[in-house]
Design a protein around this motif. Structure first.
Motif, short mmCIF file in Angstrom:
data_model
loop_
_atom_site.label_atom_id
_atom_site.label_comp_id
_atom_site.label_asym_id
_atom_site.label_seq_id
_atom_site.Cartn_x
_atom_site.Cartn_y
_atom_site.Cartn_z
N CYS A 117 0.66 -1.66 -0.57
CA CYS A 117 -0.47 0.27 0.01
C CYS A 117 0.70 0.91 -0.14
O CYS A 117 1.05 1.20 0.67
N GLY A 118 0.21 2.03 -0.64
CA GLY A 118 0.93 3.86 -0.48
C GLY A 118 1.23 4.36 0.60
O GLY A 118 2.29 5.80 0.72
N ASP A 119 0.07 4.11 1.76
CA ASP A 119 0.63 4.76 2.73
C ASP A 119 1.31 3.96 3.48
O ASP A 119 2.11 4.74 4.94
N GLY A 120 2.66 3.48 3.47
CA GLY A 120 3.84 3.18 3.72
C GLY A 120 3.49 1.98 4.13
O GLY A 120 4.43 1.43 5.43
N THR A 121 3.40 0.60 4.05
CA THR A 121 3.04 -0.38 4.92
C THR A 121 2.34 -2.00 3.69
O THR A 121 1.73 -1.59 2.14
N VAL A 122 3.23 -2.59 4.75
CA VAL A 122 2.60 -3.95 3.69
C VAL A 122 2.12 -4.95 4.62
O VAL A 122 2.06 -5.39 5.91
N ASP A 123 0.43 -5.45 4.38
CA ASP A 123 -0.63 -5.92 5.49
C ASP A 123 -0.09 -7.27 5.03
O ASP A 123 -0.41 -7.76 3.89
N VAL A 124 -0.30 -7.93 5.72
CA VAL A 124 -0.24 -10.15 5.41
C VAL A 124 -1.63 -10.69 6.76
O VAL A 124 -1.67 -9.98 7.07
N ILE A 125 -2.00 -10.90 5.49
CA ILE A 125 -3.76 -11.64 6.32
C ILE A 125 -3.69 -13.41 5.07
O ILE A 125 -3.36 -13.50 4.55
N GLU A 126 -4.00 -14.36 6.37
CA GLU A 126 -3.96 -15.49 6.53
C GLU A 126 -5.65 -15.66 5.46
O GLU A 126 -6.78 -15.18 7.00
N ARG A 127 -5.31 -16.55 5.32
CA ARG A 127 -6.72 -17.37 4.86
C ARG A 127 -7.09 -18.75 5.29
O ARG A 127 -6.11 -20.02 5.21
N ARG A 128 -7.53 -18.58 6.25
CA ARG A 128 -8.43 -19.87 6.98
C ARG A 128 -9.78 -20.83 6.61
O ARG A 128 -10.52 -19.74 5.56
N ALA A 129 -9.98 -22.08 6.53
CA ALA A 129 -10.98 -22.54 6.80
C ALA A 129 -12.30 -21.58 7.65
O ALA A 129 -13.77 -21.57 7.01
N VAL A 130 -12.16 -21.10 8.54
CA VAL A 130 -12.42 -20.24 9.14
C VAL A 130 -12.96 -18.73 8.82
O VAL A 130 -13.68 -17.77 9.46
N GLY A 131 -12.17 -18.18 7.82
CA GLY A 131 -12.57 -16.85 7.44
C GLY A 131 -10.76 -16.14 7.21
O GLY A 131 -10.03 -16.82 7.28
N LEU A 132 -11.35 -14.96 6.82
CA LEU A 132 -9.54 -14.06 6.42
C LEU A 132 -8.67 -13.89 7.67
O LEU A 132 -9.90 -13.41 8.60
N ARG A 133 -8.09 -13.50 8.28
CA ARG A 133 -7.00 -13.10 9.36
C ARG A 133 -5.80 -12.10 9.21
O ARG A 133 -5.43 -12.81 8.13
N ALA A 134 -6.36 -11.21 9.23
CA ALA A 134 -5.06 -9.51 9.12
C ALA A 134 -3.61 -10.85 10.54
O ALA A 134 -4.31 -10.75 11.56
N ILE A 135 -2.41 -11.33 9.98
CA ILE A 135 -1.83 -11.49 10.77
C ILE A 135 -0.48 -10.65 11.49
O ILE A 135 0.83 -10.98 12.14
N GLY A 136 -0.26 -9.42 10.49
CA GLY A 136 0.57 -8.43 10.25
C GLY A 136 0.77 -8.00 9.31
O GLY A 136 0.29 -7.66 8.51
N ARG A 137 1.31 -5.97 10.02
CA ARG A 137 1.31 -5.27 9.25
C ARG A 137 2.86 -4.63 8.87
O ARG A 137 2.92 -4.24 10.14
N VAL A 138 3.86 -4.13 8.61
CA VAL A 138 4.83 -4.06 8.08
C VAL A 138 5.12 -3.14 7.50
O VAL A 138 4.42 -2.27 6.57
N ARG A 139 6.39 -1.92 7.80
CA ARG A 139 6.23 -0.83 7.37
C ARG A 139 7.13 -0.84 6.32
O ARG A 139 8.12 -1.34 6.08
N THR A 140 6.89 -0.23 5.80
CA THR A 140 7.50 0.18 4.35
C THR A 140 8.80 1.74 4.04
O THR A 140 9.32 2.57 4.86
N SER A 141 7.87 2.62 2.94
CA SER A 141 8.44 3.73 2.99
C SER A 141 6.75 4.66 2.21
O SER A 141 5.98 3.58 1.43
#
Length: 331
Positions: free
Chosen positions: A270-294
């Motif tokens: 994303c242009g806001d300077g982050t990368v989101d990590v989203i895990e796909r599970r049987a019960v649904g999607l879940r955000a598991i991390g956000r990494v700062r970039t620039s």
């Protein structure tokens, strides 16, 4: 590839937000910074040559493409005098680099070995994302006010085009069903194209969602992930019907999304300077991390063969340098 952690002036210290994990256990860890010399302005998409350890970087604001040697971690060669390169692809058959240019609508072909110019296909306006249809031996390019061009890479000739109601952004090819799914944000829709007939077969619209730019296919015949900017959200769609299966909030100003089949994760840059990590599970999607970039680092490339995510960071001023941030997937 080197795995030495390098400080990066634009991004500072990499911050990873995870639930119940330390930074070393985060789903993405920065391991390298590859500087891009004399590069100003926006950086767009990237492509990779796995066998040759080469990364190709479309530098839209600099009218150039950098060829990065991943073994040495350095930009080794450059193609100059382009016209706002946006989309880029590498074809191992023929050792070809394909570059789509926004300013003049050209799609240019180069031999990767020596960067010799091999030919140009003129599309007229705003040539953008590039995808390879391996089953059909074709290159597809989104362009103009609403079209998907079909190009023969051997002869460097236009063999067909599919009309759309607006400029196409991210799109994916599902070789299993021989269809292309195309984000058309101007039309607030995803267009479904039959690549055998070259015709539009369906359009999917979504109430309350806009700015659908990046897209990723989870697997051939599998769910389709579309990331919207307004509001920022990743939506997982049934590829047969377009119905929404799951959704989750994401970072802002997304421009790329990739699926990591080994870990069942999506990476959203994303242009806001982050990368989101989203895990796909049987019960649904879940955000598991956000990494700062620039700030402004919207474009990225995930290479599953290397377990690496490459993020393009533009120069932030006279004292800061453009670079490729390299993240290792973990665990």
């Amino acid at each position: 590839m080197r795995t030495v952690t390098v400080a990066f002036a634009l991004a500072g210290m990499v911050q990873a937000a995870t639930v119940g994990c330390q930074a070393a256990d985060a789903p993405l860890v920065q391991v390298q910074t590859i500087p891009l010399e004399n590069v100003r302005g926006r950086i767009d998409h990237m492509a990779v040559d796995i066998a040759g350890n080469r990364l190709f970087v479309a530098e839209l604001g600099n009218d150039s493409v950098d060829i990065v040697d991943l073994k040495s971690g350095k930009a080794s060669r450059k193609i100059n005098n382009l016209k706002e390169p946006q989309g880029i692809a590498y074809l191992s058959d023929g050792d070809l680099i394909v570059v789509a240019n926004a300013a003049d609508g050209s799609v240019r072909f180069f031999r990767a070995a020596d960067l010799a110019a091999l030919g140009t296909v003129a599309l007229g306006d705003d040539a953008d994302d590039v995808r390879t249809d391996t089953a059909g031996g074709r290159v597809l390019v989104g362009y103009g006010h609403g079209g998907l061009a079909v190009i023969d890479p051997t002869n460097r000739s236009l063999t067909g085009e599919i009309k759309l109601i607006g400029h196409p952004e991210g799109f994916e090819i599902d070789q299993k069903v021989n269809r292309a799914f195309v984000n058309v944000p101007e039309g607030h829709q995803v267009a479904v194209l039959d690549l055998r007939s070259g015709k539009l077969v369906s359009t999917w619209k979504f109430a309350g969602l806009g700015g659908n730019f990046p897209m990723a296919l989870a697997a051939p015949g599998g769910p389709l992930a579309v990331v919207f900017r307004s509001p920022p959200k990743l939506v997982l769609l049934d590829p047969a019907t377009g119905s929404v299966e799951q959704s989750v909030d994401t970072c802002g100003d997304a421009d790329d999304v990739f699926f990591d089949g080994k870990r069942q994760r999506f990476y959203v840059s994303c242009g806001d300077g982050t990368v989101d990590v989203i895990e796909r599970r049987a019960v649904g999607l879940r955000a598991i991390g956000r990494v700062r970039t620039s700030s402004g680092a919207r474009t990225s490339l995930f290479v599953p063969e290397l377990d690496r995510l490459f993020v393009a960071a533009r120069a932030g001023g006279p004292e800061s340098q453009a670079a490729i941030l390299v993240f290792r997937t973990s665990p």
